[in-house]
Design a protein around this motif. Structure first.
Motif, PDB file in Angstrom:
ATOM      1  N   GLY A 355     -13.778 -20.066 -35.415  1.00  0.00           N
ATOM      2  CA  GLY A 355     -12.096 -19.717 -35.693  1.00  0.00           C
ATOM      3  C   GLY A 355     -12.050 -18.191 -35.147  1.00  0.00           C
ATOM      4  N   THR A 356     -13.119 -17.370 -35.546  1.00  0.00           N
ATOM      5  CA  THR A 356     -13.018 -15.907 -35.151  1.00  0.00           C
ATOM      6  C   THR A 356     -12.624 -15.798 -33.537  1.00  0.00           C
ATOM      7  OG1 THR A 356     -14.399 -15.654 -36.675  1.00  0.00           O
ATOM      8  CG2 THR A 356     -13.920 -13.789 -35.282  1.00  0.00           C
ATOM      9  N   GLU A 357     -13.512 -16.543 -32.949  1.00  0.00           N
ATOM     10  CA  GLU A 357     -13.350 -16.455 -31.242  1.00  0.00           C
ATOM     11  C   GLU A 357     -12.055 -17.086 -30.896  1.00  0.00           C
ATOM     12  OE1 GLU A 357     -14.727 -15.374 -28.850  1.00  0.00           O
ATOM     13  OE2 GLU A 357     -14.356 -16.741 -27.129  1.00  0.00           O
ATOM     14  N   LEU A 358     -11.595 -18.279 -31.614  1.00  0.00           N
ATOM     15  CA  LEU A 358     -10.240 -18.802 -31.129  1.00  0.00           C
ATOM     16  C   LEU A 358      -9.211 -17.851 -31.426  1.00  0.00           C
ATOM     17  CD1 LEU A 358      -8.592 -21.227 -30.493  1.00  0.00           C
ATOM     18  CD2 LEU A 358      -8.422 -21.728 -32.950  1.00  0.00           C
ATOM     19  N   ARG A 359      -9.379 -17.153 -32.468  1.00  0.00           N
ATOM     20  CA  ARG A 359      -8.313 -15.953 -32.666  1.00  0.00           C
ATOM     21  C   ARG A 359      -8.118 -14.975 -31.629  1.00  0.00           C
ATOM     22  NH1 ARG A 359      -9.395 -17.462 -38.129  1.00  0.00           N
ATOM     23  NH2 ARG A 359     -11.097 -15.942 -38.306  1.00  0.00           N
ATOM     24  N   ARG A 360      -9.550 -14.531 -31.068  1.00  0.00           N
ATOM     25  CA  ARG A 360      -9.719 -13.354 -30.013  1.00  0.00           C
ATOM     26  C   ARG A 360      -8.967 -13.859 -28.787  1.00  0.00           C
ATOM     27  NH1 ARG A 360     -12.607 -11.940 -25.767  1.00  0.00           N
ATOM     28  NH2 ARG A 360     -14.008 -13.465 -25.668  1.00  0.00           N
ATOM     29  N   ARG A 361      -9.446 -15.418 -28.436  1.00  0.00           N
ATOM     30  CA  ARG A 361      -8.788 -15.728 -27.357  1.00  0.00           C
ATOM     31  C   ARG A 361      -7.131 -15.598 -27.228  1.00  0.00           C
ATOM     32  NH1 ARG A 361     -12.719 -20.034 -24.506  1.00  0.00           N
ATOM     33  NH2 ARG A 361     -14.673 -19.155 -24.982  1.00  0.00           N
ATOM     34  N   LEU A 362      -6.850 -16.195 -28.617  1.00  0.00           N
ATOM     35  CA  LEU A 362      -5.304 -16.159 -28.738  1.00  0.00           C
ATOM     36  C   LEU A 362      -4.693 -15.061 -28.528  1.00  0.00           C
ATOM     37  CD1 LEU A 362      -4.881 -18.944 -31.604  1.00  0.00           C
ATOM     38  CD2 LEU A 362      -3.949 -19.074 -29.150  1.00  0.00           C
ATOM     39  N   ARG A 363      -5.394 -13.992 -29.088  1.00  0.00           N
ATOM     40  CA  ARG A 363      -4.899 -12.517 -29.272  1.00  0.00           C
ATOM     41  C   ARG A 363      -4.680 -11.781 -27.871  1.00  0.00           C
ATOM     42  NH1 ARG A 363      -8.462 -10.730 -33.182  1.00  0.00           N
ATOM     43  NH2 ARG A 363      -9.885 -10.043 -31.605  1.00  0.00           N
ATOM     44  N   GLU A 364      -6.007 -12.205 -26.979  1.00  0.00           N
ATOM     45  CA  GLU A 364      -6.031 -11.725 -25.701  1.00  0.00           C
ATOM     46  C   GLU A 364      -5.362 -12.459 -24.688  1.00  0.00           C
ATOM     47  OE1 GLU A 364      -9.867 -10.123 -25.294  1.00  0.00           O
ATOM     48  OE2 GLU A 364     -10.100  -9.036 -27.494  1.00  0.00           O
ATOM     49  N   GLY A 365      -4.921 -13.639 -25.018  1.00  0.00           N
ATOM     50  CA  GLY A 365      -4.359 -14.277 -23.847  1.00  0.00           C
ATOM     51  C   GLY A 365      -5.281 -15.126 -23.100  1.00  0.00           C
ATOM     52  N   LEU A 366      -6.373 -15.504 -23.581  1.00  0.00           N
ATOM     53  CA  LEU A 366      -7.546 -15.976 -22.718  1.00  0.00           C
ATOM     54  C   LEU A 366      -7.489 -17.594 -22.928  1.00  0.00           C
ATOM     55  CD1 LEU A 366     -10.411 -13.549 -23.574  1.00  0.00           C
ATOM     56  CD2 LEU A 366      -9.053 -13.481 -21.762  1.00  0.00           C
ATOM     57  N   ASP A 367      -8.269 -18.099 -22.035  1.00  0.00           N
ATOM     58  CA  ASP A 367      -8.244 -19.542 -21.790  1.00  0.00           C
ATOM     59  C   ASP A 367      -8.820 -20.321 -23.014  1.00  0.00           C
ATOM     60  OD1 ASP A 367      -8.204 -22.110 -20.297  1.00  0.00           O
ATOM     61  OD2 ASP A 367     -10.422 -21.839 -20.300  1.00  0.00           O
ATOM     62  N   ILE A 368      -8.273 -21.325 -23.583  1.00  0.00           N
ATOM     63  CA  ILE A 368      -8.691 -22.192 -24.746  1.00  0.00           C
ATOM     64  C   ILE A 368      -9.134 -23.587 -24.011  1.00  0.00           C
ATOM     65  CG2 ILE A 368      -8.333 -23.400 -26.804  1.00  0.00           C
ATOM     66  CD1 ILE A 368      -6.690 -20.640 -27.287  1.00  0.00           C
ATOM     67  N   PRO A 369     -10.259 -23.917 -23.753  1.00  0.00           N
ATOM     68  CA  PRO A 369     -10.441 -25.253 -22.886  1.00  0.00           C
ATOM     69  C   PRO A 369     -10.047 -26.449 -23.660  1.00  0.00           C
ATOM     70  CG  PRO A 369     -12.369 -24.323 -23.921  1.00  0.00           C
ATOM     71  CD  PRO A 369     -11.449 -23.391 -24.219  1.00  0.00           C
ATOM     72  N   ASP A 370      -9.730 -27.410 -22.762  1.00  0.00           N
ATOM     73  CA  ASP A 370      -9.467 -28.847 -23.228  1.00  0.00           C
ATOM     74  C   ASP A 370     -10.316 -29.540 -24.076  1.00  0.00           C
ATOM     75  OD1 ASP A 370      -6.862 -28.618 -22.084  1.00  0.00           O
ATOM     76  OD2 ASP A 370      -7.248 -30.202 -20.769  1.00  0.00           O
ATOM     77  N   TRP A 371     -11.381 -29.256 -23.930  1.00  0.00           N
ATOM     78  CA  TRP A 371     -12.414 -30.217 -24.693  1.00  0.00           C
ATOM     79  C   TRP A 371     -12.433 -29.300 -26.061  1.00  0.00           C
ATOM     80  CZ3 TRP A 371     -15.913 -26.820 -27.477  1.00  0.00           C
ATOM     81  CH2 TRP A 371     -15.947 -25.653 -26.880  1.00  0.00           C
ATOM     82  N   PHE A 372     -11.934 -28.306 -26.361  1.00  0.00           N
ATOM     83  CA  PHE A 372     -11.674 -27.781 -27.739  1.00  0.00           C
ATOM     84  C   PHE A 372     -10.559 -28.213 -28.329  1.00  0.00           C
ATOM     85  CE2 PHE A 372     -10.381 -24.580 -30.816  1.00  0.00           C
ATOM     86  CZ  PHE A 372     -11.250 -24.592 -31.621  1.00  0.00           C
ATOM     87  N   SER A 373      -9.340 -28.341 -27.929  1.00  0.00           N
ATOM     88  CA  SER A 373      -8.270 -28.529 -28.341  1.00  0.00           C
ATOM     89  C   SER A 373      -7.097 -29.139 -27.438  1.00  0.00           C
ATOM     90  CB  SER A 373      -7.382 -27.278 -29.055  1.00  0.00           C
ATOM     91  OG  SER A 373      -6.570 -27.700 -29.928  1.00  0.00           O
ATOM     92  N   PHE A 374      -6.137 -29.808 -27.961  1.00  0.00           N
ATOM     93  CA  PHE A 374      -5.148 -30.354 -27.313  1.00  0.00           C
ATOM     94  C   PHE A 374      -4.032 -29.561 -26.929  1.00  0.00           C
ATOM     95  CE2 PHE A 374      -6.686 -32.940 -30.985  1.00  0.00           C
ATOM     96  CZ  PHE A 374      -6.923 -34.214 -30.370  1.00  0.00           C
ATOM     97  N   PRO A 375      -3.493 -29.742 -25.600  1.00  0.00           N
ATOM     98  CA  PRO A 375      -2.793 -28.654 -24.824  1.00  0.00           C
ATOM     99  C   PRO A 375      -1.567 -28.430 -25.656  1.00  0.00           C
ATOM    100  CG  PRO A 375      -3.253 -30.357 -23.516  1.00  0.00           C
ATOM    101  CD  PRO A 375      -3.955 -30.855 -24.485  1.00  0.00           C
ATOM    102  N   GLU A 376      -0.818 -29.418 -26.278  1.00  0.00           N
ATOM    103  CA  GLU A 376       0.095 -29.285 -27.227  1.00  0.00           C
ATOM    104  C   GLU A 376      -0.171 -28.335 -28.331  1.00  0.00           C
ATOM    105  OE1 GLU A 376      -1.393 -32.028 -26.654  1.00  0.00           O
ATOM    106  OE2 GLU A 376       0.026 -33.760 -26.281  1.00  0.00           O
ATOM    107  N   VAL A 377      -1.358 -28.380 -28.839  1.00  0.00           N
ATOM    108  CA  VAL A 377      -1.602 -27.756 -30.152  1.00  0.00           C
ATOM    109  C   VAL A 377      -1.670 -26.363 -29.935  1.00  0.00           C
ATOM    110  CG1 VAL A 377      -3.421 -27.010 -31.830  1.00  0.00           C
ATOM    111  CG2 VAL A 377      -2.702 -29.483 -31.397  1.00  0.00           C
ATOM    112  N   VAL A 378      -2.386 -25.965 -28.473  1.00  0.00           N
ATOM    113  CA  VAL A 378      -2.663 -24.738 -27.922  1.00  0.00           C
ATOM    114  C   VAL A 378      -1.360 -24.103 -27.643  1.00  0.00           C
ATOM    115  CG1 VAL A 378      -3.734 -23.381 -26.091  1.00  0.00           C
ATOM    116  CG2 VAL A 378      -4.892 -25.151 -26.917  1.00  0.00           C
ATOM    117  N   THR A 379      -0.420 -24.629 -27.271  1.00  0.00           N
ATOM    118  CA  THR A 379       0.993 -24.246 -26.756  1.00  0.00           C
ATOM    119  C   THR A 379       1.839 -23.724 -27.982  1.00  0.00           C
ATOM    120  OG1 THR A 379       0.981 -25.887 -24.897  1.00  0.00           O
ATOM    121  CG2 THR A 379       3.190 -24.496 -25.678  1.00  0.00           C
ATOM    122  N   GLU A 380       1.750 -24.589 -28.985  1.00  0.00           N
ATOM    123  CA  GLU A 380       2.187 -24.222 -30.093  1.00  0.00           C
ATOM    124  C   GLU A 380       1.603 -23.200 -31.090  1.00  0.00           C
ATOM    125  OE1 GLU A 380       5.045 -24.306 -32.377  1.00  0.00           O
ATOM    126  OE2 GLU A 380       4.741 -26.405 -31.375  1.00  0.00           O
TER     127      GLU A 380
END
Ligand code: PPS
Length: 569
Positions: A355-380
């Motif tokens: 969860g912490t890493e995900l928040r960091r990636r969102l904060r810094e605008g970094l890649d969130i891979p497809d194996w981890f989440s659905f593109p629609e969720v990441v966009t939201e």
């Protein structure tokens, strides 16, 4: 093989005709304005979500629940559902009296026939229910700092449901869900409780659970109150809607639960199970660290990762719902597939994003891979958590009168406007006192009100993606901390101590105020006849003695860049 009993569950509402009459009569009763948490509790009491409770717990039930997880009559019930009120209000109420329970707009939702009034031992409640009297636990913090000192208990007569304007089509009472399951012929239903966005691991886990239990699936997210800092429920529900499409057709549904979570780990899991049984489910998924509150003040977990599963297992018969226990799901690269962590093929590469890493990636605008989440969720998620360089923030200058706060703040404003991209508002001390706080003086109480007003406006600006620059004296540490908390709920807070020494401020005496203060013509003058508590750990400290304004403002810009608040390009 457990099959759902889908006959209606008792509710606490009176008929619509009686409700109309009661509402008029209740207008004369003493009334209590419910807190957001109490509204959540009341809704589930009234609609049968908390069956068999018939109201807020009286003292005997409360003591028994706290000590033994059972009501006084022996029925399993793990969570004290109490109506906490202020001492002031309690002083006016005696057992035997009725009180009207109102929502935050004053609408009467229910009548409480008060049977008990007592001052609880909160330390004991914290120890027994949450495992430790430790303020790092959000519910313990709530208990000591938000909840009132006195509890009122007694049966509740329901008049109307709390009003919700959001996602109305997705909100169901236990009886509505039961009717829905009946209609579709669903007899085995596995419920999934969640307070987080769903990613692929959750989808995999829930789908497997339903398959193993040969059941249909109910995604049952909490939209009442969750852990402070969680993704807001509006965003989450939009994410859930996207994930729902990923399940095989007609296997899965979603309903929103207006529960106020306590983050009580094992006890909470048992409580969640009872609530889902009441909603007509036969199975309940308990995963790793269910309803975990995070670390205690010693940096250790409050509960073991599988304590909730253990406790649930012990009481499963009485809860009346079967547990589907799950280990953490992880992604195995070679198989391009998710596995429970204890079933990973030997020698394979396991991928996971915390969860912490995900928040960091969102904060810094970094890649969130497809194996981890659905593109629609990441966009939201990216829409509501844009990278820091696109979020709002507050720069809060503090320092003595004449220290140079306003001058640096003005220079900073212009530099930020030159960069563009976000609207900038300057809340200068003098300006605020003219437009927002003209009736206030300089007593501690008035200074605190003034600073909290500035904090509120700054937090709203921050929430809406702007930059707030504040430049009051703000002499008290505690008040500055409160402002920081208000702002940090929405974005970054950069405290800048303008540490120009008093001798230098007095030498400059640009407004002639120090002279007047020395002559005793201005009372309570900061630094002369009133305290200034210097910040211990500001994000930045500048001393304007011998340094020009441009240089000071530039130091702030560099700090903002370092904090990731200003984009490099
Ligand atoms: S506070 O303590 O943060 O609420 O003060 P603030 O709103 O920043 O207001 C400070 C400005 O008011 C003038 N002033 C005084 N300052 C301190 N103490 C006393 N008693 C006082 N009386 C008037 C003063 O000009 C401050 O402006 P700055 O810009 O700080 O010099």
């Amino acid at each position: 093989m457990s099959l759902s009993n889908l006959s209606p569950i008792p509710e606490l509402y009176v008929s619509p005709e009686s409700a109309q009459k009661l509402k008029v009569e209740a207008g004369d009763l003493p009334s209590w304005d419910l807190t957001p948490r109490q509204i959540c509790d009341l809704e589930l009491l009234m609609n049968g979500g908390f069956n068999p409770l018939k109201g807020f717990l009286g003292q005997a039930d409360y003591d028994s629940v706290v000590e033994t997880m059972r009501l006084a009559d022996g029925t399993l019930w793990p969570m004290p559902i109490t109506l906490d009120v202020s001492e002031e209000f309690a002083a006016k109420i005696e057992p035997g009296q009725d009180i009207a329970l109102r929502d935050q707009e004053g609408v009467i939702l229910a009548i409480l026939s008060v049977s008990d009034k007592w001052a609880p031992n909160k330390a004991r409640e914290a120890e027994k229910v949450f495992g430790a009297d430790d303020l790092a636990h959000p519910a313990v913090n709530y208990l000591h700092h938000t909840a009132g000192k006195v509890y009122l208990g007694g049966p509740v007569t329901g008049i109307q449901q709390p009003v919700h304007y959001d996602f109305r089509a997705r909100r169901d009472t236990p009886n509505e869900l039961r009717a829905y399951f009946r209609k579709l012929g669903w007899r085995r239903i596995v419920a999934f409780q969640t307070r987080n966005p769903l990613h692929r691991a959750h989808q995999e886990l829930t789908f497997r659970a339903a398959r193993e239990a040969q059941a249909n699936l109910l995604i049952h997210p909490v939209v009442g109150m969750t852990k402070p800092g969680d993704v807001d429920h509006f965003t989450r529900v939009r994410c859930y809607e996207a994930v729902l499409d990923k399940y095989p057709q007609a296997t899965t549904t979603m309903s929103l639960l207006n529960l106020a979570m306590r983050m009580a780990g094992p006890r909470e899991a048992v409580w969640h199970g009872i609530i889902r049984r009441n909603h007509g489910c036969t199975h309940f998924i308990v995963g790793r660290d269910h309803a975990g509150p995070g670390k205690n003040s010693q940096g250790q977990d409050f509960y073991g990762p599988y304590d909730a599963q253990e406790l649930f297992k012990q009481y499963a018969g009485e809860i009346g719902i079967e547990m589907v226990d799950f280990k953490q799901m992880v992604y195995v690269q070679e198989k391009a597939q998710y596995f429970p962590v204890d079933e990973v093929p030997e020698g394979s590469t396991v991928l996971d994003i915390s969860g912490t890493e995900l928040r960091r990636r969102l904060r810094e605008g970094l890649d969130i891979p497809d194996w981890f989440s659905f593109p629609e969720v990441v966009t939201e998620l990216r829409r509501t958590s844009p990278p820091r360089a696109h979020q709002g923030f507050t720069v809060f200058f503090t320092g003595l009168s004449g220290s140079g706060k306003s001058t640096i703040a003005n220079a900073l404003m212009v530099k930020l406007m030159e960069m563009g991209g976000r609207p900038v508002t300057l809340l200068d001390g003098d300006v605020v006192r003219k437009h927002l706080s003209s009736e206030l003086g300089f007593s501690k109480e008035h200074r605190d009100i003034n600073i909290r007003r500035i904090g509120y406006v700054a937090s709203e600006i921050t929430k809406n993606g702007g930059i707030a620059i504040c430049a009051p004296i703000a002499p008290y540490i505690a008040t500055r901390r409160a402002v920081r908390e208000m702002v940090e709920a929405y974005g970054a807070f950069c405290e800048v101590h303008v540490a120009t020494p008093i001798e230098e401020c007095e030498r400059r005496d640009r407004k002639g105020l120090y002279k007047l203060a020395r002559e005793g013509k201005i009372k309570e003058f900061t630094g002369i006849s009133d305290p200034y508590e210097a910040p211990e750990m500001p994000e930045l400290r500048v001393d304007t003695t011998g340094i020009d304004v441009d240089n000071c403002a530039h130091q702030v810009i560099l700090k903002l860049e370092q904090m990731g608040l200003i984009a490099g390009n």
